[in-house]
Enzyme design. Structure first.
Site, short mmCIF file in Angstrom:
data_model
loop_
_atom_site.label_atom_id
_atom_site.label_comp_id
_atom_site.label_asym_id
_atom_site.label_seq_id
_atom_site.Cartn_x
_atom_site.Cartn_y
_atom_site.Cartn_z
N SER A 229 38.74 47.32 37.74
CA SER A 229 39.42 46.48 36.74
C SER A 229 39.99 45.24 37.43
O SER A 229 40.30 45.29 38.62
CB SER A 229 40.57 47.24 36.10
OG SER A 229 41.65 47.36 37.01
N ASP A 230 40.13 44.15 36.70
CA ASP A 230 40.95 43.07 37.23
C ASP A 230 42.38 43.61 37.29
O ASP A 230 42.70 44.65 36.70
CB ASP A 230 40.83 41.80 36.38
CG ASP A 230 41.23 40.56 37.18
OD1 ASP A 230 41.92 40.71 38.21
OD2 ASP A 230 40.87 39.44 36.78
N TRP A 231 43.24 42.92 38.01
CA TRP A 231 44.57 43.47 38.34
C TRP A 231 45.45 43.59 37.09
O TRP A 231 45.72 42.61 36.42
CB TRP A 231 45.21 42.61 39.42
CG TRP A 231 44.93 43.15 40.81
CD1 TRP A 231 45.87 43.42 41.77
CD2 TRP A 231 43.67 43.52 41.39
NE1 TRP A 231 45.26 43.95 42.90
CE2 TRP A 231 43.92 44.03 42.69
CE3 TRP A 231 42.35 43.52 40.94
CZ2 TRP A 231 42.91 44.49 43.53
CZ3 TRP A 231 41.34 43.98 41.77
CH2 TRP A 231 41.64 44.45 43.04
#
Ligand code: BGC
Length: 723
Positions: A229-231
C-alpha cells in the site's frame, strides 16, 4: 526436482510452520530498529526469515546522504532507456549499500494535468516514453539485487485531494494510457513490487480495487510479486487483502513511525503526561489533528488494518486464512527470488554515481530556444541572476527528497568553468526560496512583491546591463502533497522580463517540476529547461552553456502557451467535483489533446534544439521496422532524438491524430551520418476493445511520421498494421 519445485516446497513448509501471529506480522510494517528504512517488515527469527527494508525513492536513496540524481522528468527528457537503466542500477546499489532491500521507485503516473505536484517524480505525458523509462529503471534497480516498486498503481495523476478522489476513467484511456507503463513494468521488467495508490479508480480505492489489483495485474499480466500500500493508504484491512493488497505500510500510526527520541512528534507526545486510559494513538490524534493541513492524509492515526481487523475477520469466519497465506507467500516468494531470504545476493558494486548524476543532468537539459547566444563564446562578462542562483536544486518536496552529500550550484558551476578571463558577477534580483516540504506551503513566509522587490530587480537589471550575457536562473518549488501553479512563484516573471530588456543577451535557465508558463519566452535569447537537476546542477549547466556537451534533452511533456490551453480545464475533470475526477478528455491528454483540439503549444512534445544541425533522408518501413538516415550537417558533434509517430489513415474508432510509437537517441560527430532502425512495438496501431476485453486493430492503414518533435515532421511512409 527442479530449483523452482525445491523452492516451492520450501516456501510451503515455511508457510505451514508460521503461526497466524507471525503471518500477520509479515504482511504489515513494523518499527525499523535502525530507523533508516521508509518501511520495514520485521523478520521471524524463529524460522530464519530476515527482515525486509523498503526505502524511497526515485531521485536518490532516502536514508542518510546519497547521490542526488536529477528528477525523473529530467531522466525522461533524455529519451534514453539505457541511461535509465544506469540510473536505476545506481539507485539499487546505493540502497543495498545502506542495507535496504526494496527501492520505492520508479513513479510512472502520467502527466495528465501539468499541475501535478509530483510531475518531477514522474516521466512524461506519453505512455510509450513512460514505459520505456520505467522498464529501464526497474531493470537497473533489480540488476543490483534490489527490488523495484512500480508506483502509484494507478492514475495518481494529481496531488490535490489525492487521498479522497475517485478517478472515473473509461476502459480505453485506462488501458491505452494509464495502465501501460505498469503493464510493461510487470510483463517486461518483472518488477518485484507494485504500490497501490491513495486514490480510487472507478468507484473503489486502489488498495481495495479487486478488478485492477487481481483481475488485471495478476490474472491478466501474471504479476507474482507483492502489492504494497502507499503509506497509510489502506483503510479496510479485510477488504484490501481480499482484493489483492499484500502488504500494509507503514503498519503503524504516524506517532510511532520512525519512533526515536529525536523525533519531534515523539518528543511532543512524551512531554505530555501519559494517562493509561487514553491510548497513545488517540492522544496523538487529539494533539496533532488541529495542526495538520486539511490536505493531510486522514489515515495517519489509523493502523494497522492488517492486524486486528484482519484477525477479527478471520475469527468471525468472514475471511479465509488462505487469503492471508496468499499474501504471505507472495512476500516470501519475492524475498526468495531476490535472494533476501537467504541473503544470497550479489555484493553491491560501487560506481561513480556523481559522474552519472552529471551525465543525466546534461542529457536531460532541453534547449527550448536559441537565437545563437549559446553555446557561450568566451564572453568577457556574465551576470548570474536569480533567487536561488547560488543553490543547487536537488529534488522537490516530499518522499523523494534526497540529502545529497555534495552539490554544485549554477553560480559555482559557471564560475569554475568560465575561467580567469571572464568576469562573473552575481545579483539575485529576488528573495531566495527554501525547498518546499510536504505539508507546509512552499511559499509561507516569503515576502513576494513586498517592499524591496522592485529594488532587488533594479540591482539585477543594473548587473545585467553591465555584462555581455545575463543568465537568469528561475524556478518553481513543487512538493508532493499539493499541486503546482503553472506560473513561476514570486516576481520571477517580472525579473526575467526586465533583465531581458536591459541585457545585451539574456539566457533563461528554468528549473521546474514540469511545464511552466513563460510569458517572456519571445523576448529572451535562449531558454534551457533543466527540471530539477540534482546535485550536479551547476556543473551540468556550465557543461551545456559553454558547449562542452550538446543539450541532449527533448521535452517529455508539452509546454502550452496559457493554462487554459492544456487538457482537463473543466473543474469536473480537474481537480474534480465532490471528489470525483471525471476523465472527460478520454484519450486526449498531453500532445494528443493539443493535436486533436488544434491548439498550438509554446513548445511541443519532443521538442529540443541541438547545437548541431541534422538532415533527414527518406523514411522507409520494412516489415515493422522504420528506417531513416540522419546526417549531422554541422561542424560539431551533437545528439539527436529520432522520433517515430503513427498517424491513422482511417479512423473507424476514435483515435488521437498522432501517437508516439518509437524513438532512438543517437550521437553523431560533425558530418557523420547513420541509418537508424526503429522497431514498431507489437501493439502499434492497436486500440483496446472493451467489449472483447482485448487489443484490436480495427484500422490497418497508417502513416509513419518521423520527426524532431510531434510537430516538426521530417519524413513519412505508409504502413499496414494488423495482427
Ligand atoms: C508517497 C510514496 C512514498 C511513501 C513513503 C507516500 O507519501 O506517495 O511515493 O513511497 O510515501 O515515503
Amino acid at each position: 526436482m527442479s530449483n523452482t519445485d525445491a523452492s516451492d516446497d520450501r516456501l510451503d513448509s515455511l508457510l505451514d510452520r508460521l503461526t497466524i501471529d507471525e503471518k500477520l506480522r509479515l504482511i504489515r510494517g513494523g518499527v525499523d530498529p535502525e530507523e533508516r528504512a521508509t518501511g520495514y517488515v520485521p523478520g521471524i527469527d524463529r524460522l530464519d526469515v530476515p527482515a525486509l527494508s523498503l526505502v524511497d525513492g526515485p531521485m536518490g536513496v532516502r536514508a542518510g546522504t546519497a547521490t542526488g540524481f536529477p528528477a525523473s522528468i529530467a531522466l525522461a527528457a533524455s529519451w534514453d532507456p539505457d541511461l535509465a537503466r544506469e540510473a536505476g542500477r545506481a539507485l539499487g546499489i546505493e540502497a543495498r549499500e545502506k542495507g535496504q532491500d526494496v527501492v520505492l521507485a520508479p513513479g510512472m503516473n502520467l502527466l495528465r494535468v501539468p499541475q501535478c505536484g509530483r510531475a518531477f517524480e514522474y516521466y512524461s505525458e506519453d505512455p510509450h516514453l513512460t514505459s520505456r523509462l520505467a522498464v529501464g529503471t526497474i531493470e537497473g534497480i533489480q540488476s543490483a539485487g534490489a527490488i523495484a516498486t512500480a508506483k502509484h498503481f494507478v492514475a495518481n495523476s494529481q496531488e490535490e485531494r489525492r487521498f479522497h478522489v475517485d478517478h472515473r476513467i473509461d476502459e480505453r484511456p485506462l488501458r491505452e494510457l494509464y495502465l501501460r507503463a505498469f503493464e510493461a513494468s510487470v510483463r517486461e521488467a518483472d518488477a518485484g513490487m507494485v504500490m497501490a495508490a491513495y486514490n480510487g479508480v472507478n468507484g473503489d480505492p486502489m488498495t481495495e480495487n479487486e478488478r485492477l489489483l487481481t483481475g488485471v495485474l495478476r490474472e491478466e499480466w501474471g504479476f507474482e510479486g507483492v502489492v504494497v500500500s502507499d503509506w497509510w493508504a489502506a483503510t479496510d484491512g479485510p477488504r484490501a487483502i481480499e482484493a489483492g493488497l499484500d502488504l500494509e505500510m507503514p503498519g503503524m500510526p504516524v506517532s510511532e513511525w520512525h519512533l526515536s527520541e529525536s523525533n519531534p512528534i515523539t518528543r511532543l507526545i512524551d512531554a505530555i503526561p501519559y494517562w493509561g486510559w487514553l491510548p497513545r494513538q488517540t492522544l496523538a490524534r487529539l494533539l496533532m489533528t488541529p495542526w495538520l493541513p486539511d490536505h493531510a492524509n486522514p489515515n495517519l492515526f489509523d493502523a494497522s488494518h492488517f492486524d486486528r481487523p484482519v484477525r477479527e475477520a478471520l475469527d468471525a469466519g468472514r475471511l479465509d486464512e488462505r487469503v492471508v497465506d496468499r499474501s504471505v507467500r507472495r512476500l516470501l516468494v519475492t524475498m526468495d527470488r531476490f535472494g533476501v531470504l537467504d541473503d544470497d545476493r550479489p555484493e553491491p558494486a560501487a560506481g561513480d554515481h556523481a559522474t552519472l548524476a552529471r551525465r543525466i543532468a546534461r542529457r536531460g537539459t532541453v534547449l527550448l530556444d536559441n537565437d545563437g547566444v549559446l553555446p557561450l563564446d568566451d564572453p568577457d562578462s556574465i551576470a548570474m541572476i536569480g533567487p536561488n542562483v547560488d543553490r543547487a536544486k536537488v529534488g522537490g518536496g516530499g518522499s523523494s527528497a534526497v540529502d545529497a552529500a555534495s552539490t554544485t550550484d549554477p553560480l559555482g558551476g559557471v564560475r569554475d568553468r568560465a575561467g580567469a578571463e571572464t568576469r562573473v558577477t552575481v545579483e539575485q534580483g529576488h528573495e531566495s526560496f527554501e525547498t518546499a516540504t510536504m505539508g507546509a506551503s512552499p511559499f509561507d513566509g516569503l515576502d513576494f512583491g513586498g517592499e524591496g522587490a522592485g529594488g532587488r530587480i533594479d540591482d539585477a537589471v543594473a548587473a545585467a546591463s553591465e555584462a555581455d550575457v545575463a543568465v537568469v536562473v528561475v524556478q518553481d518549488n513543487a512538493t508532493e502533497g499539493e499541486d503546482r501553479p503553472l506560473w513561476l512563484p514570486g516576481e520571477q516573471d517580472q525579473l526575467v522580463s526586465r533583465v531581458a530588456t536591459a541585457a545585451e543577451q539574456c539566457v533563461v535557465v528554468v528549473r521546474s517540476a514540469g511545464p511552466i508558463a513563460m510569458p517572456w519566452a519571445d523576448s529572451v535569447d535562449a531558454i534551457l529547461a533543466c527540471w530539477y537537476p540534482g546535485q550536479a546542477d551547476g556543473r551540468a549547466l556550465a557543461d551545456v552553456l559553454f558547449g562542452d556537451c550538446d543539450p541532449g534533452g527533448r521535452l517529455p511533456a508539452t509546454f502550452g502557451r496559457r493554462p487554459a490551453d492544456y487538457p482537463a480545464t473543466d473543474p469536473a475533470a480537474y481537480p474534480g467535483i465532490d471528489d470525483v475526477v471525471s476523465h472527460e478528455e478520454g484519450l486526449a491528454i498531453g500532445y494528443r489533446h493539443f493535436q486533436s483540439a488544434d491548439v498550438e503549444p509554446l513548445y511541443p512534445f519532443g521538442h529540443g534544439h541541438s547545437y548541431a544541425d541534422f538532415a533527414y533522408g527518406d523514411v522507409s518501413v520494412d516489415e515493422e521496422t522504420v528506417e531513416v538516415t540522419v546526417e549531422n550537417t554541422a561542424d560539431r558533434s551533437g545528439r539527436e532524438v529520432v522520433q517515430v509517430y503513427l498517424d491513422p489513415r482511417d479512423r473507424s474508432v476514435e483515435r488521437p491524430p498522432r501517437e508516439l510509437a518509437g524513438f532512438e537517441a543517437i550521437e553523431l560527430g560533425a558530418g557523420e551520418s547513420r541509418t537508424v532502425a526503429i522497431d514498431l512495438p507489437d501493439r502499434a496501431g492497436a486500440v483496446y476493445d472493451p467489449d472483447a476485453g482485448a487489443w484490436a486493430w480495427p484500422d490497418d492503414r497508417f502513416e509513419v511520421v518521423v520527426g524532431r518533435s510531434v510537430t516538426d515532421e521530417r519524413g513519412r511512409a505508409e504502413v499496414r498494421l494488423r495482427r
